[in-house]
Design a protein around this motif. Structure first.
Motif, mmCIF file in Angstrom:
data_model
loop_
_atom_site.group_PDB
_atom_site.id
_atom_site.type_symbol
_atom_site.label_atom_id
_atom_site.label_comp_id
_atom_site.label_asym_id
_atom_site.label_seq_id
_atom_site.Cartn_x
_atom_site.Cartn_y
_atom_site.Cartn_z
ATOM 1 N N ALA A 272 -6.966 11.622 -22.421
ATOM 2 C CA ALA A 272 -7.720 10.871 -21.797
ATOM 3 C C ALA A 272 -6.975 10.051 -20.752
ATOM 4 N N GLN A 273 -5.728 9.387 -21.334
ATOM 5 C CA GLN A 273 -4.867 8.573 -20.488
ATOM 6 C C GLN A 273 -4.402 9.439 -19.460
ATOM 7 N N LEU A 274 -3.906 10.725 -19.420
ATOM 8 C CA LEU A 274 -3.552 11.510 -18.256
ATOM 9 C C LEU A 274 -4.688 11.874 -17.404
ATOM 10 N N VAL A 275 -5.931 11.925 -17.671
ATOM 11 C CA VAL A 275 -6.888 12.270 -16.794
ATOM 12 C C VAL A 275 -7.362 11.124 -16.208
ATOM 13 N N ASN A 276 -7.062 9.619 -16.624
ATOM 14 C CA ASN A 276 -7.506 8.620 -15.912
ATOM 15 C C ASN A 276 -6.141 8.243 -14.727
ATOM 16 N N ASP A 277 -5.082 8.727 -15.431
ATOM 17 C CA ASP A 277 -3.927 8.987 -14.350
ATOM 18 C C ASP A 277 -3.993 9.809 -13.054
ATOM 19 N N ALA A 278 -4.696 10.992 -13.438
ATOM 20 C CA ALA A 278 -4.971 11.695 -12.485
ATOM 21 C C ALA A 278 -5.987 11.273 -11.517
ATOM 22 N N ALA A 279 -7.141 10.608 -11.925
ATOM 23 C CA ALA A 279 -8.136 10.118 -11.049
ATOM 24 C C ALA A 279 -7.522 8.862 -10.511
ATOM 25 N N THR A 280 -6.502 8.268 -10.950
ATOM 26 C CA THR A 280 -6.066 6.944 -10.271
ATOM 27 C C THR A 280 -5.199 7.522 -8.885
ATOM 28 N N ASP A 281 -4.341 8.545 -9.324
ATOM 29 C CA ASP A 281 -3.772 9.443 -8.061
ATOM 30 C C ASP A 281 -4.724 9.764 -7.118
ATOM 31 N N THR A 282 -5.815 10.506 -7.592
ATOM 32 C CA THR A 282 -6.596 10.968 -6.672
ATOM 33 C C THR A 282 -7.174 9.788 -5.535
ATOM 34 N N ARG A 283 -7.638 8.658 -6.219
ATOM 35 C CA ARG A 283 -8.181 7.574 -5.548
ATOM 36 C C ARG A 283 -7.145 7.032 -4.687
ATOM 37 N N ASN A 284 -6.103 6.989 -4.958
ATOM 38 C CA ASN A 284 -4.554 6.471 -4.013
ATOM 39 C C ASN A 284 -4.258 7.230 -3.033
ATOM 40 N N PHE A 285 -4.372 8.630 -3.415
ATOM 41 C CA PHE A 285 -4.164 9.969 -2.389
ATOM 42 C C PHE A 285 -5.101 9.574 -1.383
ATOM 43 N N SER A 286 -6.532 9.446 -1.654
ATOM 44 C CA SER A 286 -7.374 9.605 -0.494
ATOM 45 C C SER A 286 -7.290 8.098 0.182
ATOM 46 N N ARG A 287 -6.873 7.249 -0.338
ATOM 47 C CA ARG A 287 -6.605 5.821 0.403
ATOM 48 C C ARG A 287 -5.492 5.972 1.387
ATOM 49 N N ALA A 288 -4.564 6.982 0.779
ATOM 50 C CA ALA A 288 -3.261 7.109 1.528
ATOM 51 C C ALA A 288 -3.447 8.121 2.690
ATOM 52 N N LEU A 289 -4.351 8.759 2.952
ATOM 53 C CA LEU A 289 -4.476 10.077 3.675
ATOM 54 C C LEU A 289 -3.694 9.645 5.125
ATOM 55 N N HIS A 290 -4.359 8.418 5.654
ATOM 56 C CA HIS A 290 -3.755 7.714 7.035
ATOM 57 C C HIS A 290 -2.419 7.578 6.878
ATOM 58 N N ARG A 291 -1.981 7.494 5.615
ATOM 59 C CA ARG A 291 -0.268 7.254 5.585
ATOM 60 C C ARG A 291 0.454 8.334 5.240
ATOM 61 N N ALA A 292 -0.094 9.442 5.465
ATOM 62 C CA ALA A 292 0.462 10.869 5.197
ATOM 63 C C ALA A 292 1.604 11.063 5.796
ATOM 64 N N ASP A 293 1.769 10.552 7.012
ATOM 65 C CA ASP A 293 2.858 10.859 7.820
ATOM 66 C C ASP A 293 3.536 9.518 8.101
ATOM 67 N N VAL A 294 4.107 8.808 7.182
ATOM 68 C CA VAL A 294 4.890 7.571 7.199
ATOM 69 C C VAL A 294 6.252 7.995 7.834
ATOM 70 N N ASP A 295 6.547 7.237 8.905
ATOM 71 C CA ASP A 295 7.947 7.614 9.705
ATOM 72 C C ASP A 295 8.689 6.309 9.907
ATOM 73 N N SER A 296 10.046 6.268 10.190
ATOM 74 C CA SER A 296 10.733 5.085 10.366
ATOM 75 C C SER A 296 9.964 4.009 11.113
ATOM 76 N N ALA A 297 9.529 4.305 12.065
ATOM 77 C CA ALA A 297 8.815 3.248 12.676
ATOM 78 C C ALA A 297 7.744 2.717 11.923
ATOM 79 N N GLY A 298 6.977 3.394 11.252
ATOM 80 C CA GLY A 298 5.678 2.911 10.667
ATOM 81 C C GLY A 298 6.200 2.433 8.990
ATOM 82 N N LEU A 299 7.235 2.391 8.578
ATOM 83 C CA LEU A 299 7.574 2.102 7.252
ATOM 84 C C LEU A 299 7.166 0.754 6.924
ATOM 85 N N LEU A 300 7.466 -0.338 7.687
ATOM 86 C CA LEU A 300 6.962 -1.533 7.400
ATOM 87 C C LEU A 300 5.591 -1.872 7.407
ATOM 88 N N ALA A 301 4.801 -1.390 8.154
ATOM 89 C CA ALA A 301 3.171 -1.481 8.135
ATOM 90 C C ALA A 301 2.718 -0.726 6.981
#
Length: 226
Positions: free
Chosen positions: A49-78
């Motif tokens: 159950a904990q691992l499934v919850n962790d996977a769900a959390t990762d999925t939410r974080n991944f969805s939120r981070a889609l616009h951060r998929a290509d972090v580069d040196s210029a965008g690291l701070l932001a």
């Protein structure tokens, strides 16, 4: 772009896929015990159950981070500013820039961001902290990224899920020529720091994009779950 797709694939491979693989290992272990009429411990089901919850959390974080998929040196701070400002964290986070820094390599910047994110996720899950500080600054030999919390501290033996996260961070640090250090400060809590030298090795592209076998330590952490 092809580069963005490779980074998205790597993110899924290094995070969500590993949690789902761990769930499959645990479920298979429980199935074998049932087949052999062996006793099933409640803790085994709780781990799944904990691992499934962790996977769900990762999925939410991944969805939120889609616009951060290509972090580069210029965008690291932001990207780091966005990371600490997310409302999903149960523990307040803040960002400190301790001294001027400069990172030219886009791959290094991307991995530093993902190390910071993994450390913040771990602190929220396990530290029972009141505050998490993400800091970026300089040392005599290079750049230092650290994530420090004021929680329960670093245990003598990491639980399996926690250990898997640290193996992933260490893998990322080493892949860019850095060094990961985890310690418990005297005042308590846990500090995860990635030390990145000024002179980075030539970062080689992964064969066929991001496809690369899991490091042995990550495989060991997964198999330890069963």
């Amino acid at each position: 772009s092809d580069r963005e797709q490779q980074r998205l694939g790597q993110e899924l491979h290094d995070g969500l896929c590993q949690h789902l693989t761990a769930v499959a290992f645990m479920a298979r272990s429980v199935a074998l015990r049932l087949k052999n009429h062996r006793v099933i411990e409640v803790s085994d089901i709780e781990k799944i159950a904990q691992l499934v919850n962790d996977a769900a959390t990762d999925t939410r974080n991944f969805s939120r981070a889609l616009h951060r998929a290509d972090v580069d040196s210029a965008g690291l701070l932001a990207a780091l500013e966005d990371l600490v400002d997310r409302e999903i964290w149960k523990t307040p986070c803040c960002l400190e820039i301790k001294s001027p820094f400069h990172i030219d390599d886009d791959t290094a910047a991307s991995h530093l961001y993902r190390i910071a994110r993994e450390a913040v996720i771990n602190a929220n899950k396990h530290a029972q902290a009141r505050k998490i500080v993400v800091a970026l600054g300089r040392s005599r030999k290079g750049t230092v990224l650290s994530v420090t919390d004021d929680g329960v501290g670093f245990p003598n033996e990491l639980n399996n899920a926690h250990g898997l996260g640290f193996h992933i961070m260490n893998y990322r640090a080493r892949s860019i020529g850095g060094r990961l250090k985890i310690e418990s400060p005297k005042k308590g809590g846990t500090r995860v720091a990635c030390h990145l030298p000024d002179k980075l090795p030539q970062l080689q592209k992964r064969e066929n994009g991001w496809h690369k076998p899991f490091p042995a330590k990550i495989i060991k952490a997964l198999t330890a779950l069963i």
